[in-house]
Write a protein that holds these residues in place. Sequence first.
Motif, short mmCIF file in Angstrom:
data_model
loop_
_atom_site.label_atom_id
_atom_site.label_comp_id
_atom_site.label_asym_id
_atom_site.label_seq_id
_atom_site.Cartn_x
_atom_site.Cartn_y
_atom_site.Cartn_z
N VAL A 133 20.39 43.26 23.55
CA VAL A 133 20.93 43.95 22.39
C VAL A 133 20.03 43.66 21.19
O VAL A 133 19.43 42.59 21.08
N ALA A 134 19.89 44.64 20.31
CA ALA A 134 19.15 44.49 19.06
C ALA A 134 19.90 45.26 17.97
O ALA A 134 20.59 46.26 18.26
N TYR A 141 21.44 48.63 19.37
CA TYR A 141 20.74 49.13 20.56
C TYR A 141 21.06 48.23 21.74
O TYR A 141 20.89 47.01 21.66
N VAL A 142 21.52 48.83 22.84
CA VAL A 142 21.91 48.05 24.01
C VAL A 142 21.11 48.53 25.23
O VAL A 142 21.09 49.74 25.52
N VAL A 179 15.60 44.68 24.35
CA VAL A 179 15.33 45.64 23.28
C VAL A 179 15.01 44.87 22.01
O VAL A 179 15.52 43.78 21.78
N ALA A 180 14.15 45.46 21.19
CA ALA A 180 13.84 44.93 19.86
C ALA A 180 13.54 46.11 18.96
O ALA A 180 12.96 47.12 19.39
N VAL A 181 13.94 46.01 17.69
CA VAL A 181 13.73 47.11 16.75
C VAL A 181 13.04 46.57 15.50
O VAL A 181 13.39 45.50 14.99
N SER A 182 12.03 47.29 15.04
CA SER A 182 11.27 46.87 13.87
C SER A 182 11.94 47.36 12.59
O SER A 182 12.83 48.22 12.64
#
Length: 357
Positions: A133-134, A141-142, A179-182
């Motif tokens: 998860v992010a 976001y999963v 997941v990773a988000v910038s």
Amino acid sequence: MITSMRMLVLLGLGLSLWVWPTLAAAAQTGATPPAPAGIAVDGDGNVYVSDYALDRIVKFSTDGIVLAQWGGSGTGLGQFSSPFGVALDERGTLYVVDQLNNRLQRFATDGTALNAWGTAGAGASDLRTPFGVAVGGGRVYVADFGNDRVQVFGQDGSPVASLGARGTGDGQFLRPAGVAVSPDGTLYVTDHFNDRIERFSIDGRFQAQLGTVRLAETGTPTVVPVATLAATPTPNLLAAILPTVTVTATAFVSTLPDAQLRRPEGLALDRDGNLWVADYGRDRVVKLAPDGRLLQSWGNRGSGPGEFVGPKGVAIDSATGRLYVADTGNARIQRLAPDGTPEANWPLPTPPVAAAP
């Protein structure tokens, strides 16, 4: 019995268990050892770890002192069945993937359960054995591992979008895990059985595949084809609902030994936009530039400082640049300096915990 059933579920998803020597040893004594998976660091440097074997969250200080723990096995609010990925939003709210309950739970940082959402299935609001998860830009976001997609929710749990489909092509997945988000909304996804990372724009458009790289000082990256994989309808106890994934062919062409990722899982982004990846299948952590160049690699299989057995989660302390690793097979957390130097490691506490407050 619970641990055995979890193993069957993971085997049904095509995951191997050979990297978990602590589980094998514990089976001989009847004990269940801790199994750290997800990891996150808050603005004060506190470290949150999910323990998917003992159904709990453990909160540590930056030096490994246990500050709190909560959870317990069950389906009620604040209880878990294999908690996995964890993430913090800008307000300090903790999001926990409750994997075998097929839902996401939200907590205050003291362990108070706030709410939960998700049910088993493939619909717009559903999840099936979610992993990572992010949180970023007001969205959650999963990595919907069992459905081969990424689910996007609002922070209230309302469905926003779904990315991906089962396959090996651009924008497709074979069991997305991390997941990773910038800050600009760029999304990175570890595509577990395709041995790669995929990058998407803020509006969900596929941009690139990463994990086919050379060391930064060699200049232009060398292309390394990812493994060719296929679904095989091999009969097993869970085949009716969870298809098995097997490797049918592999072709690597590289000037750098072991450059290719293998079964990547957890992801973290640092302040410079570099990706830190738990390279589960190679018992190491790698640092990638945003364009996929391999900048550094740390670790090998073992139990010494800086060695790993099946690492599943990574997190960056944005204030110090330190790296925290969920060293799953060794049932411990490792802390590394920004240059990869091992600084400290500590085990998860072994006693089971009571239900969440």
